[in-house]
Design an enzyme around this catalytic site. Structure first.
Site, PDB file in Angstrom:
ATOM      1  CE  LYS A  55      -3.986   1.891   1.842  1.00 41.72           C
ATOM      2  NZ  LYS A  55      -4.594   2.492   3.073  1.00 41.72           N
ATOM      3  CG  MET A  91     -15.786   4.607  -2.382  1.00 38.20           C
ATOM      4  SD  MET A  91     -16.433   5.933  -1.025  1.00 38.20           S
ATOM      5  CE  MET A  91     -18.087   5.976  -1.887  1.00 38.20           C
ATOM      6  CB  ILE A 138      -7.644   5.538   4.332  1.00 42.15           C
ATOM      7  CG1 ILE A 138      -9.137   5.186   5.185  1.00 42.15           C
ATOM      8  CG2 ILE A 138      -6.951   6.551   5.419  1.00 42.15           C
ATOM      9  CD1 ILE A 138      -8.892   4.860   6.277  1.00 42.15           C
ATOM     10  CB  ILE A 139      -5.544  10.409   2.047  1.00 45.56           C
ATOM     11  CG1 ILE A 139      -6.614  10.715   1.043  1.00 45.56           C
ATOM     12  CG2 ILE A 139      -4.474  11.035   1.771  1.00 45.56           C
ATOM     13  CD1 ILE A 139      -6.505  10.526  -0.469  1.00 45.56           C
ATOM     14  CG  ASN A 194     -14.201  13.088   1.209  1.00 42.41           C
ATOM     15  OD1 ASN A 194     -14.026  12.634   0.146  1.00 42.41           O
ATOM     16  ND2 ASN A 194     -14.406  12.478   2.422  1.00 42.41           N
ATOM     17  CG  HIS A 240     -19.259  11.344   4.139  1.00 38.98           C
ATOM     18  ND1 HIS A 240     -18.860  10.162   3.849  1.00 38.98           N
ATOM     19  CD2 HIS A 240     -20.213  11.217   5.098  1.00 38.98           C
ATOM     20  CE1 HIS A 240     -19.501   9.047   4.299  1.00 38.98           C
ATOM     21  NE2 HIS A 240     -20.413   9.794   5.362  1.00 38.98           N
TER      22      HIS A 240
HETATM   23  C1  GAR Z   1     -21.118  10.764  -3.549  1.00 40.81           C
HETATM   24  O1  GAR Z   1     -22.339  10.522  -2.819  1.00 40.81           O
HETATM   25  C2  GAR Z   1     -19.933  10.994  -2.174  1.00 40.81           C
HETATM   26  O2  GAR Z   1     -20.425  11.760  -1.284  1.00 40.81           O
HETATM   27  C3  GAR Z   1     -19.596   9.603  -1.546  1.00 40.81           C
HETATM   28  O3  GAR Z   1     -19.509   8.749  -2.720  1.00 40.81           O
HETATM   29  C4  GAR Z   1     -20.468   9.148  -3.868  1.00 40.81           C
HETATM   30  C5  GAR Z   1     -19.677   9.432  -5.129  1.00 40.81           C
HETATM   31  O4  GAR Z   1     -20.626   9.707  -6.095  1.00 40.81           O
HETATM   32  N1  GAR Z   1     -18.483   9.470  -1.017  1.00 40.81           N
HETATM   33  C6  GAR Z   1     -18.316   8.934   0.242  1.00 40.81           C
HETATM   34  O5  GAR Z   1     -18.937   8.293   0.674  1.00 40.81           O
HETATM   35  C7  GAR Z   1     -16.956   9.055   0.981  1.00 40.81           C
HETATM   36  N2  GAR Z   1     -16.902   8.543   2.257  1.00 40.81           N
HETATM   37  P1  GAR Z   1     -20.327  10.204  -7.502  1.00 40.81           P
HETATM   38  O6  GAR Z   1     -19.037   8.686  -8.074  1.00 40.81           O
HETATM   39  O7  GAR Z   1     -21.427  10.099  -8.350  1.00 40.81           O
HETATM   40  O8  GAR Z   1     -19.580  11.420  -7.567  1.00 40.81           O
END
Ligand code: GAR
Length: 188
Positions: free
Chosen positions: A64, A89, A91-92, A106, A108
């Site tokens: 990683k 999806m 962790i950085i 980010n 969320h």
């Molecule tokens: C979004 O809803 C974003 O908030 C979420 O993934 C989706 C991506 O949608 N992110 C997380 O849950 C981060 N923990 P998209 O690919 O259509 O932009």
């Protein structure tokens, strides 16, 4: 300002950001989209509108740590100023974090600190809360932690999960580009 967008999936937030940046003449360039997933639809979306793409996965590397090193090298090679996570999806890791202090953003799909993790929308829906929402925040070493920049609430009325997802995504597509514009303009 040169921005890298990191995404793992559909890329609707990337599309909303790219669209807004163009329409509002935001003084920033999306230099490329990176995905850790080979078949992520976000890569197609980017190619369609002429944004460069890069793709590799942790599985392509011995560790990683080596994956993170490659990601950091990519950012440096492309002279990136700001990293925008849009459905990335993972962790950085510490190296990237150290190289981009307060320069990784980010989004969320919940009102953090409630419902962090991979399923923010469903977790809020299953819990039965009446208000959920969207959070834009700086990244730190945790999962969906780090200083909050902006939030908008989304009411759960007579929604099923699909309609709630649609409402959340709509809220994201409005909030994220506008917050990024403020960041580009030095207002955050
Ligand atoms: C979004 O809803 C974003 O908030 C979420 O993934 C989706 C991506 O949608 N992110 C997380 O849950 C981060 N923990 P998209 O690919 O259509 O932009």
């Amino acid at each position: 300002m040169r921005i890298a967008v990191l995404a793992s999936g559909n890329g609707s937030n990337f599309a909303a950001i790219a669209d807004y940046f163009q329409k509002e003449s935001v003084a920033a360039e999306i230099a490329f989209v990176f995905s850790d997933k080979k078949n992520a639809f976000v890569l197609e979306r980017a190619q369609k509108i002429g944004v460069a793409t890069f793709q590799f996965s942790p599985q392509d590397f011995p560790s990683k740590n080596d994956y993170e090193k490659a990601l950091l090298a990519l950012m440096q090679q492309e002279k990136i100023d700001l990293i925008v996570l849009a459905g990335y999806m993972r962790i950085i890791g510490p190296q990237l974090l150290a190289a981009f202090p307060k320069k990784i953003i980010n989004i969320h799909p919940s009102l953090l600190p409630a419902f962090p993790g991979l399923n923010g929308i469903k977790d809020a829906y299953d819990y039965g809360v009446k208000v959920t929402g969207v959070t834009v925040h700086y990244i730190d070493a945790g999962v969906d932690t780090g200083p909050i920049i902006a939030q908008v609430p989304v009411l759960i009325l007579d929604d099923d999960l699909a309609s709630l997802e649609a409402k959340i995504h709509q809220a994201e597509h409005q909030l994220y580009p506008a917050v990024l514009k403020q960041i580009v303009q030095g207002q955050q």
